[in-house]
Design a protein around this motif. Structure first.
Motif: not given
Lengths: 161, 397
Positions: A105-106, A119-122, B137-140
């Protein structure tokens, strides 16, 4: 077939395990933010003296007002889910050289007391279970494992009442 | 030195494909430059200055301006590298325009190129972003755009099928473009059945990774009529780069009725004021928009003022943006069909020029006289140009 044969005739070289390490300076405010999450599991933002906006990620200039900010503001470790995705395509994280584990999750998160977002993971991989406006809480890496990076926050968790 | 009005007098583009292994980067650049020079019936000697751009970390070659001089024709001439991420191609167009409009140069070549096949695109995009706050944490691009798509659907009630319509439209248009990378007729069901890359964005919603190059010759009004094709005039341009970090664009949420894309809204307001656009759907005959994925073909239409907030699904489904509609969008097939990133924005400008010159072949919008071209990149940056058949009354920035 002819095309395949042709493709093979074009040579390429590979960089292989080439590494070009950098050492970035976080600056005084970035250092304060990262040291506080590492040592005290606390979030700090910074407030613009002109418009009053509180920024996270922390920075020293309010772009729109173009004023220098110096007033640090402590923030909670809870916040609100602004928007999200569930990333399911695999890719190599260029910061670590390792495959980013998918699915994950993002999310864009607004910490309580901040005007800007992170922004981070969830920790949710079902998009049906997430909705903008839900409450979230930061889950930190275990004591002794935090190094002074955004990854000292393991992820954010949905607060399920 | 008086400011000059500027016309596009030559366009060159390479075939776009997933991997142009048959050419080295310098040769790929040369292919586009030769095509542009031939198109304008010029030689290298006629060029006064060159502006070149790509995303240098995609190829790992960081002195592209110097490295490419043999291929670009810049040997012994003024050259500048401009690189602004996804907007690079429109930025080199703007840079070439400013060179000529300043009155200091009469003939300037803009070059945009990329060999996306030479590195991992997601990895390369991540390294374009902040090492402290974004990269961990960035995924492009895929993950970043998915955040916007989720938000757009939640706020407007748009569906994944609405977005798929855009992908169907652009890929179908590509059938008319011999230079395009993906040329396929797909239906909504086919797009919907592709796997999720980052919910709600599916493989069928995303642009491909492409190798390709584009070159465009900009000429001052003093000589713009001395070329084989009538000039396509730059009638106005505007750009906005607003945010530092990937989460910053979302700060705009409290702007009432806003599209969460203030960079595009502000560039659009400035541009339309300069050029006199009050009803883009009526006034533009064609638009070549940097839509990197299907949902952009909804939200960006709203930010560009083609319809009200939340009105884009109905607009695109009405057929108004199809070939034969009121304002066809992306007759070339757009970014969803070819995305050699450094070339992509310049291709939008080149395609807009070909349209108003009446030289767009099978993808021509009959009688097109006024075209909008855009570039998109990074933290929601926006470059926009209006290209027209008629010479503007004066130089408008």
């Amino acid at each position: 077939m002819a095309d395949e044969t042709k493709k093979r005739q074009y040579l390429a070289i590979e960089s292989g395990e080439m590494s070009q390490p950098f050492r970035w300076s976080a600056g005084s405010y970035g250092s304060k933010f990262l040291t506080e999450i590492r040592d005290n599991k606390k979030f700090w933002g910074i407030k613009c003296p002109k418009c009053g906006k509180v920024y996270v990620p922390i920075r020293s200039v309010c772009g729109p007002c173009y004023t220098e900010m110096t007033e640090l503001v402590q923030l909670g470790d809870e916040g609100t889910l602004i928007t999200f995705s569930v990333v399911s395509f695999g890719f190599v994280d260029p910061s670590t050289g390792l495959q980013r584990p998918v699915p994950y999750g993002y999310a864009v998160i607004q910490l309580d007391g901040a005007d800007s977002y992170l922004i981070h993971f969830i920790d949710e991989t079902d998009p049906e279970k997430m909705k903008a406006g839900m409450r979230v809480r930061a889950v930190f890496e275990d004591d002794g494992k935090r190094t002074g990076s955004m990854l000292d926050i393991k992820h954010f968790s949905l607060i399920r009442e | 030195m008086a400011a000059k009005r500027v016309g596009i007098v030559g366009v060159g583009m390479t075939r776009q494909s997933s991997a142009r292994r048959d050419v080295y980067g310098i040769e790929l650049i040369n292919e586009a430059v030769r095509a542009a020079l031939d198109d304008a019936q010029m030689t290298r000697k006629d060029i006064d200055a060159i502006v070149i751009g790509n995303m240098d970390h995609f190829e790992g070659i960081n002195y592209v301006d110097t490295w490419s001089v043999d291929g670009s024709g810049a040997l012994g001439k003024p050259i500048m590298k401009m690189t602004t991420g996804g907007t690079t191609g429109t930025t080199v167009a703007m840079g070439a325009y400013y060179h000529v409009a300043s009155g200091m140069f009469d003939r300037v070549l803009a070059i945009g190129w990329e060999k996306n096949s030479e590195s991992d695109t997601t990895g390369a995009i991540i390294t374009a972003f902040d090492p402290f706050w974004d990269r961990p944490t960035f995924g492009g691009a895929v993950a970043g755009l998915a955040l916007e798509a989720t938000q757009y659907m939640a706020e407007t009630g748009a569906t994944e099928e609405d977005a798929a319509y855009v992908a169907v439209r652009d890929r179908k248009n590509a059938l008319n473009n011999p230079y395009a990378h993906l040329r396929m007729e797909l239906n909504i069901e086919a797009i919907m059945s592709t796997p999720y890359l980052a919910w709600p964005v599916k493989l069928g919603d995303m642009c491909p990774r492409t190798d390709g190059a584009c070159a465009v010759v900009f000429a001052s009004e003093s000589i713009a009529n001395d070329f084989p094709s009538p000039p396509a005039w730059v009638r106005g341009l505007a750009d906005r780069h607003l945010w530092a970090y990937t989460s910053d664009p979302y700060v705009n949420q409290r702007v009432k009725g806003g599209t969460w894309f203030p960079a595009m809204e502000r560039a659009t307001a400035e541009l339309y004021e300069k050029v006199g656009i009050t009803d883009p759907l009526e006034q533009f005959d064609v638009a070549e928009l940097y839509l990197p994925y299907s949902f952009a073909g909804l939200r960006y239409m709203e930010a560009l003022g083609f319809c009200e907030r939340a009105g884009a699904p109905a607009l695109v489904r009405s057929g108004a943006t199809d070939m034969g509609g009121k304002c066809p969008v992306n007759p070339s097939g757009g970014v969803l069909s070819s995305n050699a990133i450094g070339a992509t924005g310049l291709l939008r400008v080149a395609e807009a020029a070909l349209q108003v010159q009446g030289r767009a072949g099978d993808r021509q919008v009959p009688g097109a006289a006024l075209a909008l071209a855009t570039g998109f990149g990074g933290c929601y940056w926006s470059d926009e140009l209006v290209i027209g058949k008629e010479k503007p009354e004066k130089v408008r920035g």
